[in-house]
Design an enzyme around this catalytic site. Structure first.
Site: not given
Ligand code: NAD
Ligand code: MG
Length: 347
Positions: A30-31, A112, A231
């Site tokens: 439950y992430g 995945h 930068e």
């Protein structure tokens, strides 16, 4: 490139929710992804149960969200589709725990491909093995669903025991909101290898090193750390935003002619053939499994290389300079807002 990687894209019209009808989906974890898949599936009318350890701190959250919760083994036992949404490094152990609950015709579903592609999970031949991988963090998968928008995603079928693996995966993609935006068909191999290469060469590895080396080059030459930070790091977001919106062309059109000329000529001089050769090596280690073996060993031995590399990175001077400058910014921005302006925002 061969035809092996020619992509099909699927939308709502290609999906049929009947392919999940009367089925139960067990969402393990439950992430980031787990909470979004579970809530979207439930809101789409799919029967969902969340699988979490007895001592999991997520139990309370899942129950408060109105979801049925059990241990991974309990919810897998009565499920037709088991969605593996615990961290990739934890999946083999969770799989070993629920393996006996897989019945012929069930589906093992991933977001995945790592553990299937590199053989860390070897499902029996009589179950379907599919992937629906949203191309976004979980909180956006949930937010987009609630806003009637979609989240683009990937679909892959590794094993089609029932003959319906793809149709069921499309129904799952529709239920979590992915077919609203488009679902690109891929393979477990392509998803896993491009994902690992991309995060190593560009998204996480390449970009951080490019920034740090450029920062060091300026600071070593005597320029101020603050200038070097602005930068090399701060402006990166502005440039990436332009490319995200309108490609490289919009970025080139938005910067000065001088920036354009210098970028076009010096870019290839910096990212030269040596860097290309390094990228080939990085890709090769992903393709031949060397990287996967290294990472699996790391996790079996307490992650010694990981901890050392992370220390080096978080202790880099650019992190302190950045933290200090960002805190000045936040303070300046907040303070710059008058009470009237704040009131307008609230109204
Ligand atoms: P996560 O780290 O956010 O959540 C994992 C959840 O698993 C935890 O909240 C907990 O509920 C549970 N868990 C943790 N350790 C456990 C253990 N030892 N035993 C049992 N349960 C445990 O994971 P995530 O980022 O949502 O990743 C889940 C899958 O989704 C992975 O395969 C990942 O590659 C994939 N994925 C993630 C994202 C993303 O943006 N996070 C995007 C696409 C795909
Ligand atoms: Mg079952």
């Amino acid at each position: 490139m061969t035809d092996e990687f020619n992509a099909e894209i699927y939308y709502d019209d290609d999906a049929n929710s009947a392919n999940l009808e009367n089925k139960t989906v067990a969402v393990l974890g439950y992430g980031s992804q787990g909470h979004a898949h579970a809530q979207n599936l439930a809101d789409s009318g799919v029967n969902v149960a969340v699988g979490l350890r007895e001592d999991s701190s997520s139990r309370e959250a899942a129950e408060a969200d109105g979801l049925k919760v059990g241990t991974p083994k309990e919810v897998a036992a009565s499920a037709d589709v088991i969605s593996m949404l615990v961290p990739d490094t934890v999946q083999p152990a969770v799989y070993a725990d629920i393996e006996d609950e897989l019945e012929p015709g069930d589906t093992l579903q991933f977001a995945h491909g790592f553990n299937i592609h590199y053989g860390q999970i070897e499902p029996p031949e009589d179950v379907d093995v599919t992937m629906i991988a949203p191309k976004s963090p979980g909180h956006l998968v949930r937010r987009n669903y609630e806003n009637d928008q979609g989240t683009p995603g990937l679909l892959a079928v590794y094993q089609d025991a029932t003959g319906d693996a793809k149709d069921e995966a499309l129904a799952y993609a529709e239920a979590i909101g992915c077919t609203r935006a488009g679902v690109v068909e891929t393979t477990f191999r392509e998803e896993t290898e491009t994902d690992l290469f991309g995060e190593q060469a560009v998204l996480c590895g390449g970009i951080t090193e490019l920034i740090k080396v450029a920062y060091e080059t300026l600071v070593d030459a005597g320029y101020s750390p603050e200038m070097a930070y602005f930068e090399c790091l701060n402006e990166m977001k502005l440039i990436v935003d332009l490319m995200y919106e309108g490609g490289m062309r919009e970025m080139w059109d938005s910067v000065s002619d001088t920036a354009e000329y210098g970028g076009l000529t010096q870019g290839p001089a910096i990212i030269d053939d040596g860097v290309r050769a390094n990228m080939d090596e990085t890709l090769e280690a992903v393709q031949n499994g060397e990287f996967a073996r290294e990472w699996i060993t790391e996790n079996q031995t307490g992650r010694p290389v990981y901890h050392q590399a992370k220390q080096r990175d978080v202790n880099h001077e650019i992190e302190d300079v950045g933290a200090r400058l960002r805190s000045l910014f936040a303070w300046a921005e907040e303070d710059g807002e008058t009470e009237d302006e704040k009131e307008q925002v609230r109204a």
